[in-house]
Design a protein around this motif. Structure first.
Motif, PDB file in Angstrom:
ATOM      1  N   ALA A 204       3.994  47.947 -63.643  1.00 49.61           N
ATOM      2  CA  ALA A 204       4.484  47.958 -65.026  1.00 49.61           C
ATOM      3  C   ALA A 204       6.014  47.955 -65.025  1.00 49.61           C
ATOM      4  N   GLY A 205       6.594  47.068 -65.792  1.00 50.26           N
ATOM      5  CA  GLY A 205       8.044  46.971 -65.885  1.00 50.26           C
ATOM      6  C   GLY A 205       8.666  46.062 -64.839  1.00 50.26           C
ATOM      7  N   MET A 206       7.879  45.614 -63.856  1.00 50.24           N
ATOM      8  CA  MET A 206       8.408  44.706 -62.838  1.00 50.24           C
ATOM      9  C   MET A 206       8.456  43.279 -63.377  1.00 50.24           C
ATOM     10  N   ARG A 207       9.391  42.508 -62.840  1.00 46.74           N
ATOM     11  CA  ARG A 207       9.504  41.090 -63.174  1.00 46.74           C
ATOM     12  C   ARG A 207       9.276  40.281 -61.901  1.00 46.74           C
ATOM     13  N   LEU A 208       9.004  39.004 -62.073  1.00 47.47           N
ATOM     14  CA  LEU A 208       8.670  38.155 -60.917  1.00 47.47           C
ATOM     15  C   LEU A 208       9.736  38.185 -59.813  1.00 47.47           C
ATOM     16  N   PRO A 209      11.036  38.275 -60.125  1.00 44.06           N
ATOM     17  CA  PRO A 209      12.017  38.367 -59.038  1.00 44.06           C
ATOM     18  C   PRO A 209      11.854  39.633 -58.174  1.00 44.06           C
ATOM     19  N   ASP A 210      11.095  40.617 -58.679  1.00 39.79           N
ATOM     20  CA  ASP A 210      10.872  41.846 -57.907  1.00 39.79           C
ATOM     21  C   ASP A 210       9.806  41.671 -56.827  1.00 39.79           C
ATOM     22  N   ARG A 211       9.194  40.495 -56.761  1.00 45.91           N
ATOM     23  CA  ARG A 211       8.044  40.332 -55.860  1.00 45.91           C
ATOM     24  C   ARG A 211       8.432  40.445 -54.380  1.00 45.91           C
ATOM     25  N   THR A 212       9.676  40.095 -54.035  1.00 46.58           N
ATOM     26  CA  THR A 212      10.094  40.190 -52.637  1.00 46.58           C
ATOM     27  C   THR A 212      10.142  41.651 -52.192  1.00 46.58           C
ATOM     28  N   ALA A 213      10.739  42.497 -53.016  1.00 48.50           N
ATOM     29  CA  ALA A 213      10.802  43.920 -52.688  1.00 48.50           C
ATOM     30  C   ALA A 213       9.411  44.545 -52.717  1.00 48.50           C
ATOM     31  N   LEU A 214       8.578  44.117 -53.663  1.00 47.00           N
ATOM     32  CA  LEU A 214       7.212  44.650 -53.755  1.00 47.00           C
ATOM     33  C   LEU A 214       6.406  44.250 -52.520  1.00 47.00           C
ATOM     34  N   THR A 215       6.582  43.029 -52.051  1.00 41.47           N
ATOM     35  CA  THR A 215       5.878  42.577 -50.855  1.00 41.47           C
ATOM     36  C   THR A 215       6.299  43.392 -49.639  1.00 41.47           C
ATOM     37  N   ALA A 216       7.585  43.686 -49.538  1.00 39.41           N
ATOM     38  CA  ALA A 216       8.083  44.498 -48.419  1.00 39.41           C
ATOM     39  C   ALA A 216       7.494  45.912 -48.466  1.00 39.41           C
ATOM     40  N   GLU A 217       7.393  46.481 -49.664  1.00 35.01           N
ATOM     41  CA  GLU A 217       6.812  47.816 -49.816  1.00 35.01           C
ATOM     42  C   GLU A 217       5.329  47.799 -49.473  1.00 35.01           C
ATOM     43  N   LEU A 218       4.629  46.771 -49.919  1.00 35.53           N
ATOM     44  CA  LEU A 218       3.206  46.632 -49.613  1.00 35.53           C
ATOM     45  C   LEU A 218       2.988  46.587 -48.104  1.00 35.53           C
ATOM     46  N   ARG A 219       3.735  45.761 -47.405  1.00 38.14           N
ATOM     47  CA  ARG A 219       3.570  45.634 -45.958  1.00 38.14           C
ATOM     48  C   ARG A 219       3.896  46.947 -45.249  1.00 38.14           C
ATOM     49  N   ALA A 220       4.947  47.617 -45.708  1.00 39.71           N
ATOM     50  CA  ALA A 220       5.329  48.887 -45.083  1.00 39.71           C
ATOM     51  C   ALA A 220       4.227  49.934 -45.229  1.00 39.71           C
ATOM     52  N   ARG A 221       3.588  49.965 -46.392  1.00 38.95           N
ATOM     53  CA  ARG A 221       2.520  50.945 -46.600  1.00 38.95           C
ATOM     54  C   ARG A 221       1.311  50.648 -45.715  1.00 38.95           C
ATOM     55  N   ILE A 222       0.944  49.373 -45.607  1.00 31.71           N
ATOM     56  CA  ILE A 222      -0.192  49.022 -44.748  1.00 31.71           C
ATOM     57  C   ILE A 222       0.143  49.311 -43.286  1.00 31.71           C
ATOM     58  N   GLU A 223       1.368  49.020 -42.892  1.00 37.22           N
ATOM     59  CA  GLU A 223       1.787  49.286 -41.512  1.00 37.22           C
ATOM     60  C   GLU A 223       1.711  50.776 -41.196  1.00 37.22           C
ATOM     61  N   ARG A 224       2.115  51.613 -42.151  1.00 35.63           N
ATOM     62  CA  ARG A 224       2.037  53.070 -41.930  1.00 35.63           C
ATOM     63  C   ARG A 224       0.595  53.530 -41.794  1.00 35.63           C
ATOM     64  N   MET A 225      -0.301  52.995 -42.633  1.00 38.28           N
ATOM     65  CA  MET A 225      -1.705  53.383 -42.548  1.00 38.28           C
ATOM     66  C   MET A 225      -2.318  52.958 -41.216  1.00 38.28           C
ATOM     67  N   LEU A 226      -1.954  51.786 -40.741  1.00 43.65           N
ATOM     68  CA  LEU A 226      -2.483  51.306 -39.468  1.00 43.65           C
ATOM     69  C   LEU A 226      -2.006  52.175 -38.308  1.00 43.65           C
ATOM     70  N   ALA A 227      -0.861  52.819 -38.478  1.00 46.40           N
ATOM     71  CA  ALA A 227      -0.310  53.648 -37.407  1.00 46.40           C
ATOM     72  C   ALA A 227      -0.913  55.051 -37.375  1.00 46.40           C
ATOM     73  N   GLU A 228      -1.653  55.417 -38.431  1.00 48.89           N
ATOM     74  CA  GLU A 228      -2.244  56.757 -38.487  1.00 48.89           C
ATOM     75  C   GLU A 228      -3.421  56.857 -37.527  1.00 48.89           C
ATOM     76  N   ASP A 229      -3.576  58.032 -36.921  1.00 46.04           N
ATOM     77  CA  ASP A 229      -4.623  58.243 -35.919  1.00 46.04           C
ATOM     78  C   ASP A 229      -5.972  58.613 -36.499  1.00 46.04           C
ATOM     79  N   GLY A 230      -5.989  59.235 -37.657  1.00 46.80           N
ATOM     80  CA  GLY A 230      -7.263  59.720 -38.188  1.00 46.80           C
ATOM     81  C   GLY A 230      -7.231  59.825 -39.683  1.00 46.80           C
ATOM     82  N   PRO A 231      -8.318  60.328 -40.289  1.00 44.34           N
ATOM     83  CA  PRO A 231      -8.408  60.450 -41.743  1.00 44.34           C
ATOM     84  C   PRO A 231      -7.271  61.265 -42.313  1.00 44.34           C
ATOM     85  N   THR A 232      -6.681  60.764 -43.413  1.00 39.88           N
ATOM     86  CA  THR A 232      -5.592  61.469 -44.059  1.00 39.88           C
ATOM     87  C   THR A 232      -5.898  61.803 -45.509  1.00 39.88           C
ATOM     88  N   CYS A 233      -6.995  61.282 -46.008  1.00 40.12           N
ATOM     89  CA  CYS A 233      -7.324  61.472 -47.418  1.00 40.12           C
ATOM     90  C   CYS A 233      -8.465  62.467 -47.559  1.00 40.12           C
TER      91      CYS A 233
END
Length: 239
Positions: A204-233
């Motif tokens: 909400a409130g994002m514009r299409l030019p924000d997609r590059t930063a959003l993509t970087a954040e998305l990848r960083a979050r998935i990368e962090r989850m892949l690095a976790e050893d066990g259940p965190t939730c």
């Protein structure tokens, strides 16, 4: 015994889904049949699936789901365990396959012409309209194809669709599917598979030019989850 059962289940459920797509223009019934097929496939294959973070998903809302992509088993995994009506984006060549292509189109999935930048943009805009008008979600593999276990750079399509549709972007991390169904193999091996659902990223409130930063954040979050050893939730289930 496993392979014949998988082939039989795929033939039966695929035919049912094709017939359902003729009668149900919304695509909801074919999706439910595909979900049942996915659960049969996972059960027959002897997979032990751990799902984390289901409490982060509201089945009454629409999302763009973005996951890393290791294996052909990834889509059945998401189908089986994510409690959402979603459509996926797939390469256009798949829609040209007799029988399969017409079924995919009638069920509401979106063809992406990867070799055509303008056509790809039009398809992503179509996916955003589908989310808004039908109230469904969309599944995107932002790496653009299967990796060999190493997270690749992300394309911006998932972020573009989420911003355009005004819906949250959900990071999903999958582990283990490459081992149970390696690239080039047709045999599913028993094993452990893990799917982590991250906190949805609000657009909400994002514009299409924000997609590059959003993509970087998305990848960083998935990368962090892949690095976790066990259940965190708190909502972690072995299914």
């Amino acid at each position: 015994m496993t392979a014949p059962v998988i082939v039989l289940a795929t033939a039966v459920m695929g035919t049912l889904s094709w017939l359902a797509s003729l009668a149900d223009s919304s695509g909801n019934l074919p999706h439910r049949i595909a979900r049942a097929w996915s659960r049969i496939l996972i059960w027959v294959s002897g997979l032990r699936v751990t799902v984390e973070g289901l409490e982060r998903i509201d089945p009454s809302r629409s999302y763009v789901i973005a996951s890393n992509h290791l294996s052909l088993m990834d889509t059945p995994l998401v189908l089986a365990y994510l409690p959402l009506q979603f459509r996926f984006l797939a390469k256009r060549s798949l829609f040209r396959v007799p029988f399969i292509g017409g079924h995919l189109k009638r069920a509401g999935h979106v063809a992406i012409p990867r070799e055509d930048a303008r056509g790809s943009l039009k398809a992503m805009a179509e996916a955003a309209r589908m989310i808004q008008q039908r109230g469904v979600s969309a599944l995107v593999f932002p790496e653009g194809g299967r990796s060999m276990g190493r997270l690749q750079e992300f394309k911006e399509g998932a972020a573009y669709i989420a911003i355009k549709a005004g819906v949250p972007l959900v990071p999903v991390a999958i582990q283990g599917t490459l081992e149970v169904l390696p690239m080039g193999s047709v045999t599913v091996r028993p094993g452990r598979v893990r799917m982590q659902i991250g906190e949805p990223i609000l657009t909400a409130g994002m514009r299409l030019p924000d997609r590059t930063a959003l993509t970087a954040e998305l990848r960083a979050r998935i990368e962090r989850m892949l690095a976790e050893d066990g259940p965190t939730c708190k909502d972690s289930r072995v299914l």
